[in-house]
Motif scaffolding. Sequence first.
Motif, short mmCIF file in Angstrom:
data_model
loop_
_atom_site.label_atom_id
_atom_site.label_comp_id
_atom_site.label_asym_id
_atom_site.label_seq_id
_atom_site.Cartn_x
_atom_site.Cartn_y
_atom_site.Cartn_z
N THR A 198 41.23 42.71 35.31
CA THR A 198 41.02 41.65 36.44
C THR A 198 41.13 40.13 35.80
N VAL A 199 42.02 39.50 36.51
CA VAL A 199 42.60 38.04 36.21
C VAL A 199 41.46 37.06 36.27
N THR A 234 51.20 41.65 43.00
CA THR A 234 50.83 42.03 44.55
C THR A 234 51.16 40.66 45.52
N ASP A 235 50.95 39.62 44.84
CA ASP A 235 51.23 38.37 45.48
C ASP A 235 52.91 38.17 45.99
N GLU A 286 48.47 38.18 32.56
CA GLU A 286 48.94 37.43 33.51
C GLU A 286 49.33 36.11 32.93
N PRO A 325 35.25 43.23 44.68
CA PRO A 325 33.82 43.07 43.87
C PRO A 325 34.19 42.09 42.61
N VAL A 326 32.91 41.47 41.95
CA VAL A 326 33.09 40.70 40.71
C VAL A 326 32.13 41.54 39.65
N ASP A 327 31.91 42.78 40.01
CA ASP A 327 31.04 43.68 39.13
C ASP A 327 31.47 43.36 37.75
N ILE A 328 33.00 43.32 37.23
CA ILE A 328 33.26 43.33 35.96
C ILE A 328 32.81 42.07 35.31
N HIS A 329 33.11 40.88 36.02
CA HIS A 329 32.72 39.59 35.52
C HIS A 329 31.22 39.63 35.07
N ASN A 378 47.60 29.38 40.89
CA ASN A 378 46.54 30.29 40.20
C ASN A 378 46.46 29.97 38.63
N ALA A 429 38.35 31.88 44.15
CA ALA A 429 38.55 31.49 42.63
C ALA A 429 37.38 30.56 42.50
N ILE A 440 46.86 47.17 44.03
CA ILE A 440 46.11 46.46 43.44
C ILE A 440 44.93 46.32 44.32
N PHE A 441 45.31 45.77 45.68
CA PHE A 441 44.19 45.81 46.88
C PHE A 441 44.38 46.68 47.93
C1 UD1 Z 1 44.00 36.93 41.10
C2 UD1 Z 1 45.06 35.91 41.75
C3 UD1 Z 1 45.39 36.68 43.15
C4 UD1 Z 1 46.14 37.79 42.75
C5 UD1 Z 1 45.30 38.88 41.82
C6 UD1 Z 1 45.92 40.10 41.32
C7 UD1 Z 1 44.05 33.77 41.31
C8 UD1 Z 1 42.99 32.70 41.91
N1 UD1 Z 1 44.08 34.76 42.14
O1 UD1 Z 1 42.81 37.20 41.88
O2 UD1 Z 1 46.15 35.55 43.83
O3 UD1 Z 1 46.52 38.58 43.85
O4 UD1 Z 1 44.85 38.05 40.64
O5 UD1 Z 1 46.96 39.73 40.53
O6 UD1 Z 1 44.34 33.97 40.16
N2 UD1 Z 1 38.21 43.94 40.46
C9 UD1 Z 1 37.07 44.75 40.48
N3 UD1 Z 1 36.00 44.32 39.77
C10 UD1 Z 1 36.16 42.94 39.28
C11 UD1 Z 1 36.93 42.28 39.75
C12 UD1 Z 1 38.04 42.73 40.17
O7 UD1 Z 1 37.00 46.12 40.82
O8 UD1 Z 1 34.94 42.47 38.99
C13 UD1 Z 1 39.29 44.74 41.08
C14 UD1 Z 1 39.65 43.74 42.49
O9 UD1 Z 1 39.14 44.18 43.60
C15 UD1 Z 1 41.25 44.31 42.50
C16 UD1 Z 1 41.62 44.34 41.00
O10 UD1 Z 1 40.39 44.45 40.28
O11 UD1 Z 1 41.38 45.60 43.05
C17 UD1 Z 1 42.37 42.84 40.62
O12 UD1 Z 1 41.53 41.87 41.08
P1 UD1 Z 1 41.64 40.51 39.94
O13 UD1 Z 1 42.69 40.65 39.22
O14 UD1 Z 1 40.16 40.10 39.86
O15 UD1 Z 1 42.10 39.17 41.38
P2 UD1 Z 1 41.68 37.74 41.17
O16 UD1 Z 1 41.31 37.23 39.93
O17 UD1 Z 1 40.62 37.82 42.17
#
Ligand code: UD1
Length: 416
Positions: free
Chosen positions: A161-162, A302-303, A187, A121-125, A23, A92, A325-326
């Motif tokens: 969000t990561v 969560t991982d 993170e 989702p990716v709405d925050i991005h 990651n 990713a 988280i998920f």
């Molecule tokens: C990354 C990790 C993944 C890990 C996760 C949480 C990588 C490649 N993957 O995933 O292994 O399980 O962090 O530690 O680094 N969310 C929204 N909107 C957004 C973005 C996220 O609602 O635009 C929510 C997601 O649905 C989730 C939470 O935020 O419930 C955290 O997600 P996020 O931190 O974004 O996870 P990833 O970056 O996808």
Amino acid sequence: MDRIIIRGGNPLRGEVTVSGAKNAALPLLTATLLASGQHSIAGVPKLRDITTMRALLEHLGCETTFTDDFCINTKNIQSNEAPYHMVKTMRASFLVLGPLLARFHRARVSLPGGCAIGVRPVDIHLKALETMGVSIAIDMGYVNASCKKLKGARLSFDIPTVGGTENVMMAASLADGVTTIVNAAREPEIVELAQALKKMGARISGEGSDTITIEGVKELNPLVHTLMPDRIEAGTFMVAAGITGGDITIKNCPLPYMESVVEKLREAGLSIEECGDTARVRRNDSLIPVEVKTLPYPGFPTDMQAQIMALATRAPGSSVIRETIFENRFTHVAELERMGADIRVEQDSAIVTGVDRLRGAPVMATDLRASASLVLAGLAAEGTTTVSRVYHLDRGYENLENKLKSMGADIYREKE
Ligand code: UD1
């Protein structure tokens, strides 16, 4: 398709070395798109997700070689499109959006869609990039994004969000002016990305805290970097020692980033001795039930949830494991039950009642960490466990069965 066969019952003994962090590797590979030239990253693990990212970078026009170091030449990028089949296999891949916009002011990236562990989702991005001056249109499942020039902005994330923090940090590195991310993810992989971007010439501060400030610069230089070790792989080996009643030494172990995991595993009855980047992990007595709640870093990751659940199946008494988280990350529960585990799911919590023994069974999982939990359960089970759909494990664990075998596990891979 391969499957893994485990004859359980051997306590693990010996030494194992942790590979580079998946990651951290994935965002670093996309960060190379920010600067034209020859980049080199050491310690990149040989994993299926890395192969997917390599294919995406080559699709964009990068030239790559990957023997010891991962080398990428980003001079001749011809495309700014990340196609559906690549983003769908690995979420990713969406991390190319920020760098492509920053360098070329235009990108077309497929929406990731759902995945085995939830909607994600990716709405925050997208909202953050819009605030930075990007026009975004969603068309037939693709994000079409363009801007004249990215503008620095103050952004406040609803959720830390990561991936969102990483996409914005990369985009903001080449933006006009200063970007501040409030409620940023903390993170260790974000800190690693910030350090790599700084080596490339970016101006970033606050990484590792919940407020990150990025002052845009005109241009970045190619990256030469050695990757941090994988804290989730290290945690998985700790559980392997605990669940088999073993005694192992984990080298290249990123202990400073594993506090919540180490603390919880100690509560569960493991002895973990820390010495620099080495951890000796043992279990002499019975396991102890635990309460676990997954949280953003520095909380319990969560991982590691599926792996600690495998451990809890053997702890006499009741453990409660809550996933915050998920929303759909309990797919391993039904498979662990097929091995004799006693688990009840109530909304976002799994109540695990420890059993005397697990029994080997044919099992399979639909995501990476769930598959790891089945391997762990198989190591402790009586009889033979067959884990199918091993390609999930190959996404995130380098050489897992050989590493476990070198510590005395009876485990091998065969074609299905
Ligand atoms: C990354 C990790 C993944 C890990 C996760 C949480 C990588 C490649 N993957 O995933 O292994 O399980 O962090 O530690 O680094 N969310 C929204 N909107 C957004 C973005 C996220 O609602 O635009 C929510 C997601 O649905 C989730 C939470 O935020 O419930 C955290 O997600 P996020 O931190 O974004 O996870 P990833 O970056 O996808």
